[in-house]
Design a protein around this motif. Structure first.
Motif, short mmCIF file in Angstrom:
data_model
loop_
_atom_site.label_atom_id
_atom_site.label_comp_id
_atom_site.label_asym_id
_atom_site.label_seq_id
_atom_site.Cartn_x
_atom_site.Cartn_y
_atom_site.Cartn_z
N LEU A 88 11.61 4.14 2.15
CA LEU A 88 10.41 4.95 2.36
C LEU A 88 9.19 4.07 2.61
O LEU A 88 8.35 4.39 3.45
N ALA A 89 9.10 2.95 1.90
CA ALA A 89 7.98 2.04 2.12
C ALA A 89 8.02 1.45 3.53
O ALA A 89 7.01 1.33 4.21
N LYS A 90 9.22 1.10 3.95
CA LYS A 90 9.41 0.53 5.29
C LYS A 90 9.03 1.56 6.37
O LYS A 90 8.35 1.25 7.34
N ILE A 91 9.46 2.80 6.17
CA ILE A 91 9.15 3.87 7.12
C ILE A 91 7.64 4.11 7.16
O ILE A 91 7.03 4.24 8.23
N SER A 100 0.83 -1.20 0.00
CA SER A 100 0.00 0.00 0.00
C SER A 100 0.87 1.25 0.00
O SER A 100 0.57 2.22 -0.69
N ALA A 101 1.94 1.19 0.79
CA ALA A 101 2.83 2.36 0.85
C ALA A 101 3.51 2.59 -0.49
O ALA A 101 3.66 3.73 -0.93
N LEU A 102 3.86 1.50 -1.17
CA LEU A 102 4.50 1.63 -2.49
C LEU A 102 3.53 2.26 -3.49
O LEU A 102 3.92 3.10 -4.30
N LEU A 103 2.25 1.83 -3.43
CA LEU A 103 1.25 2.41 -4.32
C LEU A 103 1.06 3.89 -4.03
O LEU A 103 0.90 4.71 -4.94
N LEU A 104 1.07 4.21 -2.74
CA LEU A 104 0.95 5.61 -2.35
C LEU A 104 2.05 6.44 -2.99
O LEU A 104 1.86 7.57 -3.41
N PRO A 120 17.60 4.44 -4.83
CA PRO A 120 17.76 5.76 -5.44
C PRO A 120 16.73 6.79 -5.00
O PRO A 120 17.02 7.98 -4.95
N GLN A 121 15.51 6.33 -4.68
CA GLN A 121 14.50 7.31 -4.28
C GLN A 121 14.83 7.95 -2.93
O GLN A 121 14.70 9.16 -2.76
#
Length: 294
Positions: free
Chosen positions: A25-28, A8-12, A235-236
Motif C-alpha cells: 500500500l505504501a508503494k502504491i 509519508s504514505a506509511l504515516l498516512l 498482512p495489511q
C-alpha cells in the motif's frame, strides 16, 4: 526531519514503524499506481478481448480491489498498470515487486506459499483432459504412449507426471508456452490431449475454432483452489484483498459475478460455459477460506 514519499504514505496509513507490514500500500501510494497482472487465455478468468484489453471473472475481482485501494488511500486517481504474465513468470513477478496483484487462474498451494501470499479462495478445479471427439479418449488410460500437452509452469504438469509414473502410462508430455498454444497442439493433431484445470478447458473449448469437435473427459485429478496472489508478508494488503472478496461473497455480488462469467454468454463468441457453482465453492462462500492445496 525530512520524510520520503514512502514514509509519508506509511504515516498516512498509521503504520510508521511497521514498514514491512505496509509495503504494498505504501508503494502504491508513493507511485500513485497499482500494477495488476493478467493472463491472455485463461477463459473465463482472465483473457484478452482485444489488444491489451483483459476481461474475465478474476479481472472483475481485481478491479474491485483497485476500487478499495483507492478508497483506503483516499487517492481516487491511482493509475492502473497492466502486465501480461504466464504460468512461468507470474510468481517471480509478484516476488520481486514488479506486479502488486495477480488475479487469474492460479492454484493456491503450500509450495507457492513459500514465495507469495494468497487471498481467500475464489474457485475450485481439478485436472482433466481436452480432446477431439474423434480421438476415442475417455480417460487417462486411453493416453498410453500418446502425446499430452500441458502448459509449462502449472501444477497440472506435476500432477500428470506423478500419475503417469504411478500408472506406467508412458505418456509423452509436451510442454506448451500457454493455454492457447496447448489447445493449438490438440487442434492440429500434434497432441492427443491437453491436460489442464477443467474450467479452463471448458472456457477454451467454448471459444475454440470448432467447439463441437472437442470434449472435456477424464476423472478429475486433485481438486485445487484458485486464489488471487499477492506479495508475501504483507498482512495489511492481504486483509484488504480478503475483505473485498469476502464482502462480495456476503453481499451476493460474488454469485452474480459468477453467473455472469460461468452461466451467461461471454465474449468473444457470446457462448456460455454453463458450469454451475460447485459444492466446494458454495461452502467457501458461506465460510471463506484461504486453505491451500497440499
Amino acid at each position: 526531519m525530512k520524510f520520503s514519499a514512502v514514509t509519508s504514505a506509511l504515516l498516512l496509513l498509521g503504520l510508521a514503524g511497521g514498514a514491512q507490514a505496509a509495503d504494498t500500500l505504501a508503494k502504491i501510494a508513493a507511485a500513485n499506481k497499482i500494477t495488476l497482472a493478467y493472463r491472455e487465455s485463461s477463459v473465463p478468468f482472465s483473457y484478452l478481448d482485444g489488444p491489451e484489453k483483459p476481461i474475465g471473472f478474476s479481472v472483475d475481482i481485481a478491479n474491485a480491489v483497485v476500487a478499495e485501494v483507492r478508497k483506503k488511500l483516499n487517492k481516487p486517481n491511482i493509475e492502473v498498470g497492466l502486465m501480461a504474465v504466464t504460468s512461468q513468470n507470474r510468481i517471480p513477478l509478484i516476488s520481486n515487486g514488479t506486479i502488486d496483484l495477480e488475479c487469474g487462474s492460479t492454484t493456491n498451494n503450500t509450495a507457492r506459499a513459500k514465495d507469495v501470499a494468497f487471498a481467500v479462495n475464489h474457485f475450485y478445479t481439478g485436472t482433466r483432459l481436452l480432446v477431439k471427439k474423434t480421438a476415442g479418449v475417455k480417460d487417462y488410460a486411453d493416453l498410453k504412449g500418446k502425446k499430452v500437452a500441458i502448459t509449462a509452469g502449472t501444477t497440472n504438469m506435476l500432477v500428470v507426471r506423478k500419475y503417469n509414473e504411478e500408472k506406467k502410462l508412458d505418456i509423452d508430455i509436451v510442454s506448451a508456452k500457454d493455454h492457447a498454444d496447448a489447445l493449438l497442439l490438440v487442434e492440429s493433431d500434434r497432441a492427443t490431449a491437453f491436460a489442464m484445470d477443467d474450467i479452463l478447458l471448458f472456457g477454451l473449448k467454448s471459444n475454440a475454432k470448432a467447439p463441437n469437435e472437442l470434449e472435456v473427459v477424464g476423472e478429475s485429478l486433485q481438486v485445487e483452489p484458485y486464489a488471487c496472489m499477492l506479495p508475501k508478508d504483507d498482512p495489511q494488503f492481504k486483509a484488504l484483498v480478503d475483505g473485498v472478496i469476502t464482502g462480495m461473497m456476503k453481499s451476493g455480488e460474488f454469485e452474480k459475478l459468477y453467473n455472469k462469467w460461468f452461466m451467461g454468454p461471454i465474449p468473444p463468441k457470446n457462448q456460455a460455459i454453463g458450469l454451475p457453482l460447485s459444492p466446494q465453492l458454495r461452502d467457501n462462500i458461506k465460510t471463506p477460506s484461504d486453505k491451500p492445496a497440499t
